[in-house]
Design an enzyme around this catalytic site. Structure first.
Site, PDB file in Angstrom:
ATOM      1  N   GLN A   1       0.848  -1.197   0.000  1.00 32.67           N
ATOM      2  CA  GLN A   1       0.000   0.000   0.000  1.00 32.67           C
ATOM      3  C   GLN A   1       0.883   1.247   0.000  1.00 32.67           C
ATOM      4  O   GLN A   1       0.838   2.053   0.915  1.00 32.67           O
ATOM      5  CB  GLN A   1      -0.947  -0.013   1.204  1.00 32.67           C
ATOM      6  CG  GLN A   1      -1.926  -1.187   1.134  1.00 32.67           C
ATOM      7  CD  GLN A   1      -3.036  -1.099   2.174  1.00 32.67           C
ATOM      8  OE1 GLN A   1      -3.313  -0.034   2.715  1.00 32.67           O
ATOM      9  NE2 GLN A   1      -3.665  -2.219   2.446  1.00 32.67           N
TER      10      GLN A   1
ATOM     11  N   HIS B   1       8.220  -4.988  -0.734  1.00 31.71           N
ATOM     12  CA  HIS B   1       7.487  -4.888  -1.992  1.00 31.71           C
ATOM     13  C   HIS B   1       7.752  -3.554  -2.681  1.00 31.71           C
ATOM     14  O   HIS B   1       7.815  -3.461  -3.897  1.00 31.71           O
ATOM     15  CB  HIS B   1       5.996  -5.066  -1.750  1.00 31.71           C
ATOM     16  CG  HIS B   1       5.226  -5.154  -3.011  1.00 31.71           C
ATOM     17  ND1 HIS B   1       5.224  -6.272  -3.804  1.00 31.71           N
ATOM     18  CD2 HIS B   1       4.470  -4.249  -3.658  1.00 31.71           C
ATOM     19  CE1 HIS B   1       4.489  -6.057  -4.874  1.00 31.71           C
ATOM     20  NE2 HIS B   1       4.020  -4.839  -4.808  1.00 31.71           N
TER      21      HIS B   1
ATOM     22  N   LYS C   1       0.857  -6.763 -18.174  1.00 33.60           N
ATOM     23  CA  LYS C   1      -0.543  -6.563 -18.564  1.00 33.60           C
ATOM     24  C   LYS C   1      -0.543  -5.551 -19.686  1.00 33.60           C
ATOM     25  O   LYS C   1       0.160  -4.545 -19.657  1.00 33.60           O
ATOM     26  CB  LYS C   1      -1.340  -5.999 -17.392  1.00 33.60           C
ATOM     27  CG  LYS C   1      -1.637  -7.020 -16.314  1.00 33.60           C
ATOM     28  CD  LYS C   1      -2.980  -6.692 -15.650  1.00 33.60           C
ATOM     29  CE  LYS C   1      -3.246  -7.643 -14.503  1.00 33.60           C
ATOM     30  NZ  LYS C   1      -2.255  -7.403 -13.408  1.00 33.60           N
TER      31      LYS C   1
ATOM     32  N   ARG D   1      -3.084  -3.826 -23.260  1.00 38.64           N
ATOM     33  CA  ARG D   1      -4.368  -3.740 -23.926  1.00 38.64           C
ATOM     34  C   ARG D   1      -4.125  -3.969 -25.406  1.00 38.64           C
ATOM     35  O   ARG D   1      -3.099  -3.542 -25.941  1.00 38.64           O
ATOM     36  CB  ARG D   1      -4.968  -2.327 -23.786  1.00 38.64           C
ATOM     37  CG  ARG D   1      -5.574  -2.023 -22.443  1.00 38.64           C
ATOM     38  CD  ARG D   1      -5.879  -0.568 -22.366  1.00 38.64           C
ATOM     39  NE  ARG D   1      -4.792   0.221 -22.913  1.00 38.64           N
ATOM     40  CZ  ARG D   1      -4.741   0.701 -24.144  1.00 38.64           C
ATOM     41  NH1 ARG D   1      -5.742   0.538 -24.983  1.00 38.64           N
ATOM     42  NH2 ARG D   1      -3.697   1.392 -24.547  1.00 38.64           N
TER      43      ARG D   1
ATOM     44  N   ASP E   1      10.029 -13.316  -8.017  1.00 32.41           N
ATOM     45  CA  ASP E   1       9.197 -12.249  -7.467  1.00 32.41           C
ATOM     46  C   ASP E   1       9.627 -12.000  -6.019  1.00 32.41           C
ATOM     47  O   ASP E   1      10.365 -12.796  -5.441  1.00 32.41           O
ATOM     48  CB  ASP E   1       7.710 -12.648  -7.536  1.00 32.41           C
ATOM     49  CG  ASP E   1       6.810 -11.411  -7.695  1.00 32.41           C
ATOM     50  OD1 ASP E   1       7.317 -10.283  -7.498  1.00 32.41           O
ATOM     51  OD2 ASP E   1       5.632 -11.589  -8.011  1.00 32.41           O
TER      52      ASP E   1
ATOM     53  N   THR F   1      -1.161 -15.324  -2.625  1.00 32.59           N
ATOM     54  CA  THR F   1      -2.064 -16.416  -3.021  1.00 32.59           C
ATOM     55  C   THR F   1      -1.498 -17.219  -4.161  1.00 32.59           C
ATOM     56  O   THR F   1      -2.021 -18.266  -4.523  1.00 32.59           O
ATOM     57  CB  THR F   1      -3.409 -15.855  -3.500  1.00 32.59           C
ATOM     58  OG1 THR F   1      -3.155 -15.026  -4.648  1.00 32.59           O
ATOM     59  CG2 THR F   1      -4.065 -14.996  -2.431  1.00 32.59           C
TER      60      THR F   1
ATOM     61  N   THR G   1      -0.835 -14.363  -9.269  1.00 32.71           N
ATOM     62  CA  THR G   1      -0.057 -13.667 -10.293  1.00 32.71           C
ATOM     63  C   THR G   1       0.963 -14.594 -10.934  1.00 32.71           C
ATOM     64  O   THR G   1       1.119 -14.645 -12.159  1.00 32.71           O
ATOM     65  CB  THR G   1       0.682 -12.467  -9.671  1.00 32.71           C
ATOM     66  OG1 THR G   1      -0.285 -11.582  -9.130  1.00 32.71           O
ATOM     67  CG2 THR G   1       1.534 -11.743 -10.708  1.00 32.71           C
TER      68      THR G   1
END
Lengths: 303, 303, 303, 303, 303, 303
Positions: A95, A128, A189, A191, A215, A220, A223
């Site tokens: 965050q 992170h 990612k 488009r 990473d 979880t 990714t």
């Protein structure tokens, strides 16, 4: 005087090893939990000590975080001369910006609270966000486990490619690729023109190569699983390796990774294991790394 | 401008009522919980607002506390002009002194963290320690629910005695006794001469009287159950009433009290109910009390 | 390096003894008082020193307090490495809550001012409010003279009862009773049912017993005199003993106590004597206690 | 909303006048003094108020200063929105540098303590050191009574000379001389060549002139008396006038000045009179000056 | 451990000498300047060091000041145990009061910024304002080069007079006069009666005397040149000497002084020379003075 | 009350426009520069004002930065109620991490200094590091000019590709691509396998496409020129467009870009132009964007 090594509840598996390397005994910690959930930690005598609180704020993250605030207060009031919070895994580090209005800067709020309750220095491991350093009013030493991961992967075949599963992981991937002398590919990612649908896009050559996804952390596993599937679909060899500093933070991560084709998972013990590990999961210890950092900080030598 | 009423997760049951009295709509709060336990709260637009965060830090206490730290940061960064943390139940308030060396001053650590993340004022209700006020660098308004409890007990028979279950509750008992015009008795731990064994000792006349035990909070109910048993053994009438500001904090409390002879339990909704209440438990609402305090603070009138 | 012992004007009677035990010489203090009342204290060379300012803020309390603020500033600017304010009697400690709106939290204001002018640690002795510890942002070591008083009362007859003259003194009374193995009685203000008149109420057995009233401090002696009269009226033996950490702060206290039936008064030298003591007043010295605390703090051992 | 005018004990003679000009009623202040000298001030309801504490810290300076610290804390906790300390006479302002090692910077220590207990702005009047402004972390408005003194001296004969009794007063003397269109002379301490004896030295023409000595404050009157004697010895006309912002701070000052040849003494009421004034002492009021400053600050206009 | 001597860009000419006296090697400093003017200084390893940053903030003053802020941050984050900013020439010290509304207190703003970025102590040399000490929240050691200047002037003829070119320089002039046993004269701005025109006025006997003008600093030389011309016009011998701690800050100063009749200029190397000095300019080094101060501070002895 | 718009020297070209939109007059600023380089800025009357200091810290960056520190101090002391530093271009933002040990975190040092001298809020425009927000203890509003650039590029042909010249620019490129509905390509530094030589690597399809390179700032133009050359070499059409929020910070940038094949350069006026622009450089104004943000902040509405 020798450094004082005090564990938080999340660091109990680390302190014996650290203390052993430093030639001291880890200080005792007692944490009482009241029926309504309040914690009452108690440290031993610390007067004048150069204290290193080894306390990753891994899940249950809010328990660990409040415990750390209380421990910092306890150390200060117990007369510690200097208190360094050694937080190999720093919760809430993701965050680090407000994606939408009305959010907290959770990383900053945590760092402010750590300082308010008495942290005079921080030691973090592959946080992170690198911005953690600049968010903090007190000095931060940032350690990295990438060389440790590289050592474990030494001797990997020539046809290996190091893969960053998103843009945030590119720097770690570059570092690992450099150490192992392998090329780097990146998943991002993107488009397709004229559309607002986002898809994963692979940059770099992976066909018939053995992929090592790297990473900073696996929560979880989603990714990384998506990246692994993309790699295999793009022609990479089906045995994917994953290397991360901070091991699975949720119990689901291991089956998720397995079913995405991961055949080897390499993590460190920066956080306690959430479950018994299957044999294809290897854990390397950050104990020597942390002990070395504490030794140098205590000796006042540069990390 | 009207005040902005924002709930924390522990205050959702309070804000509609408060907002209604004040003629405003409660502001939205969204809290996302990640699989690894991290919270991401998000508040709405608050620019220039006089914000009242209604957020008791009741169980799960560490979740609620970290959420409150994040909410304070979010409000500050969302441009709130002034942020008042309304914490009707303040967790960790019992840790107001170090019983033995090496402990934290939990209450102070919590208050320091609230301030570090942006609280400019605090409103608390019957905190376990009155010293909360002096621990805080920002102004604290201390409210009491004792008149509310007194109103619920109005018309109690003349042979009633108000009982403090320990020395810490004497002031509340005196206050309640004064409002109801009943005498006060006190239970305290004591030693018999020449021995180090501690026993409960009852001060004041209770024989054939109806006892109303009063305390600031009920956690497991153990202290009050012990007092109730002592009262009955000392000849008090067997139907004991208990009145407390902060209702059962653990699910066990209700059966524990019942089996100790408690026949009526009077609490407020300062914290959400832990379970369905049996019919002998009455809940009075602090919503008007909190709304009134917020109204006066917002209007800058003395509470 | 040895600790530096510097007196405030109220601590001059303590520092020679403390310094002697620690094997150092007390540092000089010169305080000039201008005709208009301003103080100009001057300390000696303190560069790099671990300084202990021994400065009870006893009457004239405002003089002593301002002097202490100036001394703290002087020590800091003279290059002291660490400054600990040793304040055996801490004035304004009774103002630890606001009894009515509009009052100051005097204890907190004093502690804030001490910190603002440079105190890095505090040492206090039996402060009127234990909350002093939690009010302070800098660590507080709280010492107690109760064992010292107990030693002076060792060998008291079996029929002795220790009496707390109000609820605030119960903890000290319990402690003293435990050390001497005597029972404890408590005097408290109470109301008779249905009335708003308050009277003293005695809890515990005192008939034909020798009473030892214990309290943290004696200011005018009024509270203790009232308790002594109540005890005698309740059948206690007429020779009442009083034991308090902080001796009479006003000259009137001694005749007041005498005429209330007190036959022995036991205090410490935490504050300078306000007058020549009659023979029935005994003064025990806290010099060894303070020296020991300073020794341990300087050696960075737990107090 | 109107400003809230609250007196300190040293400002009671000022607040009625100030409040009257501003069209408000001065707020009540009650100060209880305990037998041991502790003060317990109590202010009225101040929620949301823009509070002006009018509290010169004149003799008894330490009493007044501690009272001001307590008042600031009381105002803050009573919910004042903004607290401005209006301190027309600021005690300890002369301690603005360390003349010798080991001294305090008393002025700074006082200003730090004022801020620590809640002052958000300061208003001072002709402080002894202009550096007060730069010592303070909170904004300082510095007022001067020199125009007021000039108005009282308007029409003084052409042969008048304005005299600074030491180098610190030169700026005020220049200002007064400019307003009255008189020349300025300066008295300074000097050494004769080759000697270490210091004597007063007079710079500027005073023979047969009427001297007006101007200074910021008169404490014992000694400095001004010495200057007056030097002036007469140097041929000035024997009727010396003295003009100072802050009137005699000690009762001795008036006879001392009289016997040094002073025939007219002009002061303001920035501090309460220490004694009945003889007819040759004129007091001009700073009430309009302070009221004006408060009006502008409250209206947020530049002073 | 030995002290760590680190230069700022303005202190490179000082650190070799200082380090040599202290028996250490000056630490390396690399400062990269980007094409857009941003500075990126880099210090060496400093963990645990007692660091002395020798960094006068002389012209280009804003470059030097920003560099110092960056260096302080760098030292703190590099793990220095204590950082002392040794700023022999402190830019912006003249902005110690607001001459007119709307100005900054530049001196205070600079000192606040130094502290905010990590200065724990300051060492300054003959700052323009003595109030620097009281403006700073961290301890300030104020050194003076006046004895050094006196030593260079030792043996000056008996008919010498020391001259302060304005009131601000009187204290230095008095000090120098005392050391050399010469009388002191003062130049001050004044007004003639009834006019608002200001002129220079000379106080003290200078006819046929050799004048030594003393000041803390020479920027453009204008003030001193005006004084020199006045002295010669008043009959002083035409060969004027000027002694100042801080040498010419602008290149124009030397011709300005020369054409005003100055025949000898004595300065220190507190700032690097702005140009090649003509032979009538003598530079004395403050290196021993600074080395001594650092030695004493490091050894924790009084300066 | 209306907002007060005050320029810094770097924002003079912006404030007339902003003030016009807001219906106020820009406040005057006078900045005196002394011969030795010290700045003395002076603001007008600001009592009670909601002040917006519009002050990009562009080259000469150190001048502008020190000026801003002084201006903040001036605004605070002039009685401003709230001071927001509007810094459309924030110098030193690139120093957001320590690339090697011993460096400063320049961005944090600057932000700390801004706060220490009085900034209560910051408004920044496309800062080089998004972490600026989390580095700051005071709230930061981050504006972006990307929609403004997109509007200027509206109607670009279908065969356009948006290019990020390095990984740091990917987010802006994604945002621009989304607004214009064009695909995105990325230039990144990479290594070829087994070698340590770094080269530029192009990700995405650019052949026969018109490239729009987007970045937050153009300093020397070198990074963008290298990207442009790579694009052309990779088959992109030779007329490259560049769009950046912060226009050339050094005068060399324009010829450098031209010779690399750039045919259109689109920037904003966040910083004053370093030189006369050739016709192929278009400047869009951020004045409406800043005026809107100030309007909303002043009205206390969310930005």
């Amino acid at each position: 005087m020798k450094p004082f090594i005090v564990p938080g509840s999340g660091g109990r598996h680390l302190v014996e090893g650290i203390a052993g390397i430093l030639g001291v005994r880890a200080r005792p910690l007692a944490v009482e939990t009241f029926p309504d959930g309040e914690l009452r930690p108690r440290v031993g005598a610390l007067h004048g000590g150069d204290v290193y609180l080894v306390a990753p704020t891994c899940p249950p993250v809010n328990e660990r975080l409040v415990e750390l605030l209380l421990l910092l207060d306890a150390c200060r009031r117990a007369g510690a001369d200097r208190v360094t919070a050694v937080v190999p895994y720093l919760g809430y580090a993701r965050q680090d910006r407000r994606a939408v209005a009305g959010e907290a800067l959770g990383a900053r709020a945590v760092i402010d609270a750590l300082r308010a309750t008495g942290a005079q220095r921080l030691v973090v491991l592959d946080p992170h966000s690198r911005a953690v350093e600049a968010m903090s009013a007190v000095p931060v030493e940032t350690l990295t486990a990438v060389p440790l991961l590289a050592a474990a992967l030494a001797g990997s075949p020539e046809d290996t490619v190091v893969v960053a599963p998103d843009l945030g992981a590119v720097k770690s991937a570059e570092r690992l690729g450099e150490l192992l002398r392998h090329p780097v590919a990146v998943v991002r990612k993107t488009r397709t023109s004229g559309s607002s649908v986002r898809a994963l896009d692979l940059v770099g050559e992976v066909r018939d190569r053995r992929a090592v996804i790297v990473d900073d952390m696996i929560s979880t596993g989603a990714t990384i699983a998506a990246a692994a599937e993309l790699l295999v679909a793009a022609g990479a060899r089906p045995e994917v390796t994953v290397a991360a500093t901070h091991g699975p933070l949720t119990a689901d991560a291991i089956p998720v990774l397995r079913s995405a084709g991961v055949r080897r998972l390499l993590v460190t013990d920066s956080v306690p294991a959430v479950a018994e590990h299957p044999s294809w999961v290897e854990v390397r210890s950050v104990v020597p790394l942390l002990a070395d950092a504490i030794h140098l900080l205590h000796r006042n030598t540069s990390v």
